[in-house]
Design an enzyme around this catalytic site. Structure first.
Site, PDB file in Angstrom:
ATOM      1  N   GLY A  65      79.477  34.146  -3.583  1.00  0.00           N
ATOM      2  CA  GLY A  65      80.194  34.096  -4.851  1.00  0.00           C
ATOM      3  C   GLY A  65      80.194  35.388  -5.640  1.00  0.00           C
ATOM      4  O   GLY A  65      80.550  35.400  -6.818  1.00  0.00           O
ATOM      5  N   CYS A  91      83.615  44.333   5.241  1.00  0.00           N
ATOM      6  CA  CYS A  91      82.547  45.338   5.122  1.00  0.00           C
ATOM      7  C   CYS A  91      82.238  45.892   6.504  1.00  0.00           C
ATOM      8  O   CYS A  91      81.080  46.035   6.875  1.00  0.00           O
ATOM      9  CB  CYS A  91      81.313  44.761   4.433  1.00  0.00           C
TER      10      CYS A  91
HETATM   11  C1  SAM Z   1      82.009  38.369   3.859  1.00  0.00           C
HETATM   12  S1  SAM Z   1      81.333  36.851   3.509  1.00  0.00           S
HETATM   13  C2  SAM Z   1      81.970  36.540   1.914  1.00  0.00           C
HETATM   14  C3  SAM Z   1      81.256  37.244   0.790  1.00  0.00           C
HETATM   15  C4  SAM Z   1      81.784  36.805  -0.566  1.00  0.00           C
HETATM   16  N1  SAM Z   1      83.203  37.016  -0.687  1.00  0.00           N
HETATM   17  C5  SAM Z   1      81.091  37.513  -1.710  1.00  0.00           C
HETATM   18  O1  SAM Z   1      81.600  38.499  -2.217  1.00  0.00           O
HETATM   19  O2  SAM Z   1      80.010  37.050  -2.122  1.00  0.00           O
HETATM   20  C6  SAM Z   1      82.313  35.795   4.485  1.00  0.00           C
HETATM   21  C7  SAM Z   1      82.116  34.302   4.241  1.00  0.00           C
HETATM   22  O3  SAM Z   1      83.137  33.614   4.971  1.00  0.00           O
HETATM   23  C8  SAM Z   1      82.647  32.335   5.286  1.00  0.00           C
HETATM   24  N2  SAM Z   1      83.566  31.792   6.309  1.00  0.00           N
HETATM   25  C9  SAM Z   1      83.670  32.125   7.609  1.00  0.00           C
HETATM   26  N3  SAM Z   1      84.669  31.426   8.200  1.00  0.00           N
HETATM   27  C10 SAM Z   1      85.213  30.633   7.242  1.00  0.00           C
HETATM   28  C11 SAM Z   1      86.259  29.681   7.218  1.00  0.00           C
HETATM   29  N4  SAM Z   1      86.972  29.391   8.322  1.00  0.00           N
HETATM   30  N5  SAM Z   1      86.551  29.063   6.053  1.00  0.00           N
HETATM   31  C12 SAM Z   1      85.823  29.333   4.930  1.00  0.00           C
HETATM   32  N6  SAM Z   1      84.821  30.214   4.901  1.00  0.00           N
HETATM   33  C13 SAM Z   1      84.510  30.861   6.021  1.00  0.00           C
HETATM   34  C14 SAM Z   1      81.228  32.618   5.712  1.00  0.00           C
HETATM   35  O4  SAM Z   1      80.449  31.450   5.614  1.00  0.00           O
HETATM   36  C15 SAM Z   1      80.810  33.709   4.731  1.00  0.00           C
HETATM   37  O5  SAM Z   1      80.113  33.151   3.638  1.00  0.00           O
END
Ligand code: SAM
Length: 494
Positions: A277, A406
């Site tokens: 988040g 990232c």
């Molecule tokens: C790069 S991280 C996100 C970081 C977040 N945006 C932040 O700034 O705190 C990617 C996220 O995508 C989620 N994720 C992966 N595949 C997904 C999907 N099909 N639908 C929803 N979330 C997904 C993962 O669980 C992970 O928490």
């Protein structure tokens, strides 16, 4: 120099540092990031692709790749905090943070008298920067504790050692002992070991607050701080639980993403991959808590973290759900899909969408070792495309879509942009504000104009080894370059 001496823990309200720095400057303190050879070769090909080599020359391209491998194992020279300017002024937050850090100095028993300056970011109105002081000259002690790579990276960014991160500790280690902490460089140390002969990297000295038997107890994993870092090689205040309603620890490029998305009060915004988040809460803050930010993540425990963070920052316009974003479009036209804030959603129902995609994470710093196979690294492109398709469907005409990762590969960044522009003629690449990073990298057949619209944070381009100056002016010059590796693209939909 200094072993830890409890007598020396006095707070000194200087802006200048009195810590002694390592005498050699511009040197690599740690070995380059350890990657599987297949992944290293893959990345090497990315960084010496023909388009890039014809621009830079082979020798320069090789140098840049070498710098990339070196800088990834070292921490950025500044810690970035996003301030809750939707609740307080930046000056108020800065002041309270100053007081808090002073208090930490008094109780933290650091062996050197350091006061960390707090530097407002010159271009971002909601960012405070704090120098990471190091590499410092710290003596290695006889008693050794080995921690996992992830824990080691956190220590290099100011964290104490939490019990689950400890892999090996001396047989008779007890609370009150002072130990040297090392990171397991190759992931070879077994949990519960009493000593370790493998490759390890020194992180600094710490004061045990748990006995060995507490850390490796039979009842299962223990929580909490096991070792308080008192003399870290790279010293930065610990932000664990610091002003939880006022600051959020976030990498600088991630804060830039929120500004590039440009959310406005009253809008309906979707954050497709939102946990924990960081960006969701930034978006909601930029909207002054007015409108709706729908935050989706497919992992339930992570969604709870989004809710926790939203509550801590008093952001009530966030609606978080555990959901697979690939399936977030309501496809059944006979079944009335809700226009409310629960998925699935009708097509073209969001003003702005953020796709901060799951990615190979190769831009994260510091990172001493990554054990990914090439197959894993290459698995993200198709997943990101599925998510991207959904994003385009859910975006209103005239809406804005921001895609970010990232990582440093072309496949997950510039190649995705080239694919998106070919696949969705309704999309146009847009300029970004602010644009603090470099342009997109050559190698994906994008034009120079298209690459200029992209934003890539490339720490390797200005990497000259470990930090040699801690003067505030010099550090501020590095604020936008000495970051994690990161990529941002912004599109509008016709
Ligand atoms: C790069 S991280 C996100 C970081 C977040 N945006 C932040 O700034 O705190 C990617 C996220 O995508 C989620 N994720 C992966 N595949 C997904 C999907 N099909 N639908 C929803 N979330 C997904 C993962 O669980 C992970 O928490």
């Amino acid at each position: 120099m200094s072993l830890f001496t409890p007598d020396s823990c006095t707070f000194s309200p200087f802006i200048l540092f009195t810590v002694s720095m390592m005498s050699e400057i511009n040197r690599s303190v740690f070995p380059q990031i350890a990657l599987r050879s297949e992944v290293q070769e893959y990345l090497h090909n990315v960084y010496t692709n023909s388009e890039l080599v014809s621009e830079l020359g082979k020798e320069e391209a090789e140098k840049v790749f070498d710098s990339l491998l070196s800088c990834l194992s070292h921490p950025p020279s500044l810690t970035c905090l996003r301030a809750s300017t939707h609740i307080h002024t930046l000056q108020d937050i800065e002041h309270r943070l100053e007081q808090h850090l002073a208090q930490q100095q008094v109780s933290g028993c650091y062996s050197d008298r350091i006061s960390t300056p707090i530097l407002p970011h010159p271009q971002l109105p909601d960012v405070l920067l704090l120098p990471v002081i190091g590499p410092r000259d710290v003596s290695i002690l006889n008693a050794e504790v080995i921690v996992g790579a992830q824990c080691g990276s956190a220590v290099l960014r100011g964290a104490h050692v939490f019990a689950p991160g400890v892999l090996s500790a001396p047989k008779f280690m007890k609370a009150g002992d002072v130990v040297s902490v090392f990171s397991d460089a190759e992931g070879r140390c077994t949990r519960g070991a009493k000593e370790f002969q493998g490759k390890k990297v020194f992180l600094g000295n710490g004061l045990c607050v748990m006995n060995r038997s507490d850390i490796f107890c039979a009842e299962g994993p223990v929580r909490g701080v096991a070792i308080k870092m008192v003399d870290a090689l790279y010293q930065s205040p610990s932000f664990d639980g610091v002003l939880p309603n006022e600051v959020f620890l976030q990498n600088l490029p991630s804060v830039v993403v929120g500004h590039v998305l440009g959310p406005r009060p009253g809008e309906r915004i979707l954050d497709m991959c939102a946990a924990p988040g960081g960006k969701t809460t930034h978006i909601a803050a930029l909207m002054a808590n007015q409108g709706v930010v729908v935050a989706l993540d497919k992992i339930k425990s992570k969604v709870e973290k989004i809710i926790e963070n939203a509550q801590a920052l008093r952001l009530h316009c966030i609606k978080a759900h555990c959901y697979n974003s690939i399936q977030a479009v309501c496809s059944d036209l006979t079944h009335s899909c809700s226009t409310a804030d629960t998925p699935p959603f009708p097509e073209e129902s969001f003003d702005r969408i953020l796709l901060d995609a799951p990615c190979s994470g190769l831009g994260q710093r510091p990172n001493m070792a990554l054990n990914y196979s090439l197959k894993e690294v290459c698995s993200y492109q198709p997943l990101q495309r599925k998510l991207f398709r959904t994003a385009v469907q859910l975006l209103k005409k005239g809406g804005v879509l921001v895609y970010s990762t990232c990582t440093v590969t072309l496949a997950e960044n510039e190649e995705q942009v080239a694919w998106a522009l070919k696949t969705f003629p309704c999309l146009t690449l847009e300029p970004q504000e602010p644009h603090l990073g470099s342009q997109g990298m050559p190698g994906a057949e994008l034009s120079c104009d298209q690459r200029r619209l992209l934003q890539r944070f490339r720490p390797e381009l200005s990497w000259h080894g470990a930090t040699d100056s801690h003067a505030s002016e010099d550090l501020l010059l590095k604020a936008n370059t000495d970051t994690i590796g990161f990529f941002i693209a912004k599109f509008s939909k016709r």
